[in-house]
Design a protein around this motif. Structure first.
Motif, PDB file in Angstrom:
ATOM      1  N   UNK A  93       0.514  -1.578   0.227  1.00 17.93           N
ATOM      2  CA  UNK A  93       0.231   0.184   0.347  1.00 17.93           C
ATOM      3  C   UNK A  93       0.788   1.374   0.200  1.00 17.93           C
ATOM      4  N   UNK A  94       1.552   1.162   1.084  1.00 20.47           N
ATOM      5  CA  UNK A  94       2.763   2.795   0.748  1.00 20.47           C
ATOM      6  C   UNK A  94       3.298   2.586  -0.562  1.00 20.47           C
ATOM      7  N   UNK A  95       4.166   1.580  -1.531  1.00 20.47           N
ATOM      8  CA  UNK A  95       4.222   1.998  -2.638  1.00 20.47           C
ATOM      9  C   UNK A  95       3.360   2.557  -3.695  1.00 20.47           C
ATOM     10  N   UNK A  96       2.055   1.304  -3.357  1.00 19.97           N
ATOM     11  CA  UNK A  96       1.204   1.794  -4.215  1.00 19.97           C
ATOM     12  C   UNK A  96       0.457   3.370  -4.407  1.00 19.97           C
ATOM     13  N   UNK A  97       0.450   3.908  -2.757  1.00 13.37           N
ATOM     14  CA  UNK A  97       0.001   5.336  -2.838  1.00 13.37           C
ATOM     15  C   UNK A  97       1.171   6.395  -3.546  1.00 13.37           C
ATOM     16  N   UNK A  98       2.868   5.249  -3.624  1.00 20.83           N
ATOM     17  CA  UNK A  98       3.448   6.803  -3.374  1.00 20.83           C
ATOM     18  C   UNK A  98       3.880   6.566  -5.342  1.00 20.83           C
ATOM     19  N   UNK A  99       2.832   5.683  -5.387  1.00 21.56           N
ATOM     20  CA  UNK A  99       3.091   5.398  -7.151  1.00 21.56           C
ATOM     21  C   UNK A  99       1.835   6.273  -7.463  1.00 21.56           C
ATOM     22  N   UNK A 100       1.119   6.600  -7.242  1.00 22.82           N
ATOM     23  CA  UNK A 100       0.219   7.769  -7.523  1.00 22.82           C
ATOM     24  C   UNK A 100       0.492   9.530  -7.422  1.00 22.82           C
ATOM     25  N   UNK A 101       1.848   9.580  -6.992  1.00 20.02           N
ATOM     26  CA  UNK A 101       1.921  11.010  -6.425  1.00 20.02           C
ATOM     27  C   UNK A 101       2.447  12.434  -7.446  1.00 20.02           C
ATOM     28  N   UNK A 102       1.202  13.061  -7.764  1.00 20.79           N
ATOM     29  CA  UNK A 102       1.250  14.067  -8.396  1.00 20.79           C
ATOM     30  C   UNK A 102       1.677  13.861 -10.186  1.00 20.79           C
ATOM     31  N   UNK A 103       0.490  13.703 -10.657  1.00 17.60           N
ATOM     32  CA  UNK A 103      -0.064  13.332 -11.485  1.00 17.60           C
ATOM     33  C   UNK A 103       0.640  14.896 -12.405  1.00 17.60           C
ATOM     34  N   UNK A 104       0.944  14.670 -13.877  1.00 16.68           N
ATOM     35  CA  UNK A 104       1.597  15.871 -14.283  1.00 16.68           C
ATOM     36  C   UNK A 104       1.105  15.612 -16.001  1.00 16.68           C
ATOM     37  N   UNK A 105       2.366  16.453 -16.985  1.00 17.80           N
ATOM     38  CA  UNK A 105       2.000  16.352 -18.557  1.00 17.80           C
ATOM     39  C   UNK A 105       2.884  14.495 -18.663  1.00 17.80           C
ATOM     40  N   UNK A 106       3.756  13.871 -18.163  1.00 21.58           N
ATOM     41  CA  UNK A 106       3.939  12.455 -18.450  1.00 21.58           C
ATOM     42  C   UNK A 106       3.085  11.702 -18.401  1.00 21.58           C
ATOM     43  N   UNK A 107       1.718  11.825 -17.474  1.00 24.63           N
ATOM     44  CA  UNK A 107       0.213  11.226 -16.727  1.00 24.63           C
ATOM     45  C   UNK A 107      -0.251  10.765 -17.869  1.00 24.63           C
ATOM     46  N   UNK A 108      -0.303   9.955 -18.890  1.00 27.10           N
ATOM     47  CA  UNK A 108      -1.910   9.584 -19.584  1.00 27.10           C
ATOM     48  C   UNK A 108      -2.962   9.911 -18.702  1.00 27.10           C
TER      49      UNK A 108
END
Length: 434
Positions: free
Chosen positions: A377-392
């Motif tokens: 869950x820690x890794x999963x939540x970290x992987x959602x951090x600050x989506x910006x222009x390089x994220x679909x």
């Protein structure tokens, strides 16, 4: 030297994916081969590591992710997702409509992959916004935050399921803890944050805005829709608990296997949302095949990340990193979240961020005294951090709501950041009691 090699490998991975736009799976393979050669491995050893990385990472994950995709498609195509949304909005009413949207997004988000879920709920968001005469983002953000949380935190979604497999975490416990952490994350990133977005007045394309949901008489019943959508949750959590109470029971052991629980869920959905509503097996099978094609790219990314992890393991890079970090006075939960967050911001993909983090830290995390389920869950939540222009996902949100890049950063990116931080906070609190 190993730390420098790893750092350079990750930088090159970011450049290949984000700058040169090379396919993610191919990028992982190129970087893995390069890292293997730089670590002194011969070609034969690298070849064996690639084979083991692909096979060992995918394993029964192909079944879990594949069956999850099939279930999600049937829930979407049958209209069960719309039925659930309509009912929850009816229950909560206009006054508490944000909470209804969040709950609907969460229930729909469990069986549906994010992009599919997004496309399914957008017409519902537009319709409810127009009917209730409420701002689009005020209505939409609670539902989309719930979709994002389910995507990043909960099995059978590809990234958390793959991370759990790598860390030998129990999928049932991961799902149970994930549900606990999800509630406050969705509440803050959804309804609470959504209340601040009334000032934004997006004007989406009229063709999109006027998309009409299916008539009520064409939808399956509410009860069967909810039972079908949530059956994997029930099986994964209840059977995992029952297995510890009845360790010698063969039937319980079989039902506790995640792939078998997902298979039963798919078969039940085929009957409850397909056969009983007049579909023949040929049409149902065709739908399942299309669903699996949709996740094939995700499975390749997971396989590529598995190769990267295996090369680091065989080359001794992972053990060196683990030894270097074992005396660092930072919680493994915080360390895992931080590395995943950094990679996410650089690469854009939550799946790549999560699986790359596992590849880097797995020797340290596998021997950690911290609950492996909380590490997932820690890794999963970290992987959602600050989506910006390089994220679909950033562009999906921007284009559907017809926002400027600035406004997308102020809405979508902030929402994703809240989801990520609240996930970490929830995991750290849960760690005090587990």
């Amino acid at each position: 030297m190993p730390l420098l090699l790893t750092f350079l490998a990750i930088i090159l991975l970011v450049l290949l994916i984000a700058w040169l736009k090379i396919d993610t799976f191919i990028s992982f393979l190129l970087i893995s081969i390069g890292l293997g050669l730089a670590s002194g491995l011969d070609v034969a050893t690298i070849g064996k590591a690639i084979q083991k990385g692909v096979g060992g990472t995918l394993g029964d994950l192909v079944l879990i992710v594949g069956f999850g995709a099939m279930l999600g498609k049937m829930v979407a195509d049958s209209g069960a997702a719309q039925r659930i949304t309509d009912a929850l909005i009816g229950i909560f009413g206009t006054k508490n409509i944000q909470w209804g949207m969040a709950l609907a997004g969460f229930v729909i988000g469990i069986p549906l992959f994010y992009n599919a879920g997004f496309v399914i709920v957008i017409p519902l968001i537009f319709m409810i916004s127009a009917t209730a005469k409420l701002p689009l983002l005020y209505i939409g953000v609670p539902m989309l935050s719930a979709l994002s949380v389910a995507h990043g935190y909960l099995p059978p979604h590809p990234s958390p399921a793959a991370i759990a497999s790598q860390l030998n975490a129990d999928l049932g416990k991961t799902l149970l803890y994930g549900l606990m952490v999800s509630i406050p994350a969705i509440a803050i990133a959804g309804p609470v944050f959504g209340k601040t977005l009334k000032k934004f007045q997006p004007k989406p394309d009229e063709d999109l805005f006027n998309v009409k949901p299916r008539p009520s008489h064409e939808l399956p019943g509410l009860g069967i829709s909810i039972v079908t959508a949530l059956l994997p949750v029930f099986l994964l959590t209840s059977m995992s608990a029952l297995k510890s109470v009845m360790p010698g029971n063969t039937l319980v052991a079989l039902l506790a296997e995640p792939y078998f629980g997902m298979l039963l869920s798919v078969l039940f959905a085929a009957y409850s949302l397909g056969i009983t509503r007049g579909m023949n097996m040929k049409a149902i099978t065709k739908s399942m095949e299309e669903a699996f094609k949709g996740v094939s790219v995700i499975l390749l990314i997971i396989a590529g990340a598995g190769v990267f992890k295996e090369i680091m393991t065989v080359g001794g890079v992972s053990n060196y990193i683990a030894e270097s970090l074992k005396d660092v006075a930072v919680s493994p939960l915080l360390l895992s979240w931080g590395i995943a967050a950094i990679i996410r911001v650089c690469v854009g993909s939550a799946t790549v961020a999560g699986l790359t983090t596992v590849g880097i830290l797995s020797p340290l995390l596998v021997h950690s005294t911290v609950s492996p389920e909380l590490l997932v869950l820690a890794i999963g939540s970290g992987s959602l951090m600050f989506s910006h222009v390089n994220d679909g996902g950033f562009w999906l949100f921007k284009e559907y709501f017809n926002l400027s890049i600035k406004d997308t950063l102020l809405t979508w990116s902030v929402m994703e950041t809240i989801v990520s931080i609240m996930g970490l906070v929830g995991v750290l609190i849960l760690n005090l009691f587990i």
